[in-house]
Scaffold this motif. Sequence first.
Motif, PDB file in Angstrom:
ATOM      1  N   ASP A 104       0.839  -1.217   0.000  1.00 36.03           N
ATOM      2  CA  ASP A 104       0.000   0.000   0.000  1.00 36.03           C
ATOM      3  C   ASP A 104       0.870   1.262   0.000  1.00 36.03           C
ATOM      4  O   ASP A 104       0.570   2.244  -0.688  1.00 36.03           O
ATOM      5  CB  ASP A 104      -0.909   0.022   1.238  1.00 36.03           C
ATOM      6  CG  ASP A 104      -2.082  -0.937   1.129  1.00 36.03           C
ATOM      7  OD1 ASP A 104      -2.344  -1.435   0.023  1.00 36.03           O
ATOM      8  OD2 ASP A 104      -2.737  -1.190   2.167  1.00 36.03           O
TER       9      ASP A 104
ATOM     10  N   CYS B  48     -17.163   4.196  15.241  1.00 37.72           N
ATOM     11  CA  CYS B  48     -18.380   4.713  14.589  1.00 37.72           C
ATOM     12  C   CYS B  48     -18.730   3.798  13.437  1.00 37.72           C
ATOM     13  O   CYS B  48     -17.839   3.310  12.729  1.00 37.72           O
ATOM     14  CB  CYS B  48     -18.149   6.092  13.966  1.00 37.72           C
ATOM     15  SG  CYS B  48     -17.751   7.395  15.089  1.00 37.72           S
ATOM     16  N   ASP B  49     -20.014   3.610  13.232  1.00 37.08           N
ATOM     17  CA  ASP B  49     -20.478   2.864  12.061  1.00 37.08           C
ATOM     18  C   ASP B  49     -20.724   3.867  10.943  1.00 37.08           C
ATOM     19  O   ASP B  49     -21.716   4.597  10.951  1.00 37.08           O
ATOM     20  CB  ASP B  49     -21.750   2.092  12.408  1.00 37.08           C
ATOM     21  CG  ASP B  49     -22.253   1.286  11.218  1.00 37.08           C
ATOM     22  OD1 ASP B  49     -21.591   1.307  10.153  1.00 37.08           O
ATOM     23  OD2 ASP B  49     -23.309   0.646  11.358  1.00 37.08           O
TER      24      ASP B  49
ATOM     25  N   PHE C  78     -22.886  -1.334   3.338  1.00 36.64           N
ATOM     26  CA  PHE C  78     -23.227   0.019   2.880  1.00 36.64           C
ATOM     27  C   PHE C  78     -24.182  -0.041   1.692  1.00 36.64           C
ATOM     28  O   PHE C  78     -24.156   0.840   0.832  1.00 36.64           O
ATOM     29  CB  PHE C  78     -21.962   0.742   2.411  1.00 36.64           C
ATOM     30  CG  PHE C  78     -20.905   0.978   3.468  1.00 36.64           C
ATOM     31  CD1 PHE C  78     -20.870   2.174   4.178  1.00 36.64           C
ATOM     32  CD2 PHE C  78     -19.938   0.025   3.728  1.00 36.64           C
ATOM     33  CE1 PHE C  78     -19.880   2.408   5.122  1.00 36.64           C
ATOM     34  CE2 PHE C  78     -18.947   0.258   4.670  1.00 36.64           C
ATOM     35  CZ  PHE C  78     -18.922   1.448   5.371  1.00 36.64           C
TER      36      PHE C  78
END
Length: 292
Positions: A16, A111-112, A192
């Motif tokens: 990465d 957090c979602d 999502f």
Amino acid sequence: MSGFDPGWLDLREPADHRSVAAEPLARFRRLFGAVEPISVADLGAGSGSTLRLLAPHLGPRQRWTLVDHDPALLAHARTRLSAWADAVRVDGDRLRLLKDDKAIEVATAVCDLARDPLPDPAAACDVVVASALFDLVGERWLGGFVQRLSDARRPLYARLTYDGRKSFDPPHALDGPTLAAFNAHQQTDKGFGPSLGPAAGDRLAALAEAANYDVVEGASPWLLGPGDAALVRSLAEGMAGAAREAGAPLADLGDWLDFRRSTAASGRAEVGHVDQLLVPRLRSSGPAPRPS
Ligand SMILES: C[S@@+](CC[C@H](N)C(=O)[O-])C[C@H]1O[C@@H](n2cnc3c(N)ncnc32)[C@H](O)[C@@H]1O
């Protein structure tokens, strides 16, 4: 959705960090390298890899908020960052790191993002970053996210969005069908809504331009060689697993995976990604207001 394995994130981090499109990074440095102090929110931060990549490109005082829905990954991030830093002090729920000439304060937020695409602490930061996140999201979520980003007039540096291309050398007759099944799996729901998968980069750019953003982008492929054998093996295993779930024939996948495992230490592989920097265009003269 199932969680991301910290071992996989650790394995991919060197690739990465090698796979950075030059132009978005150069623009990121020009815009934010002298902001002092700077606050950065990393969405889907995982083990904190993006902080380790970008902190050297930013100024001497940095405040990072790592956002993820997986508390175990955020705990792993704290461990990895503490080992990476030259010195670390735990200050309540924050870390204060010294690394080279940088003083870096790190907060984590569980957090979602599926429910809240840009949580308030992230919307209040000077810049939002995210790596290997947007190919997981759906069209509707992405539209809501860009709207929220635009309302907050925040810039975004989105790295490593998968573009649907994977190739291997030496080739195998089942590379094409396996990739097609893998890419079909990439479009299933990852929490999502049905994922955009390989279409995500183009959709992010189109939505951002419509929301009055300048978009600077560049290819950031993984170029993997014999030194990346463990990563190539793991990549092939992940591809085969996803292709199986997408309905690819088991016997074929077994042959393909055996071949990929046996050639991982001598062959080459390429995985396509795009990096994108989104900067809100000026509405009038003067810079976008900093959050108070
Ligand atoms: C492919 S990993 C990338 C991690 C890290 N950005 C990196 O580049 O190493 C995707 C990350 O998104 C996080 N993620 C997935 N769904 C999420 C959600 N609904 N809310 C917050 N984070 C989420 C995962 O826990 C994981 O850390």
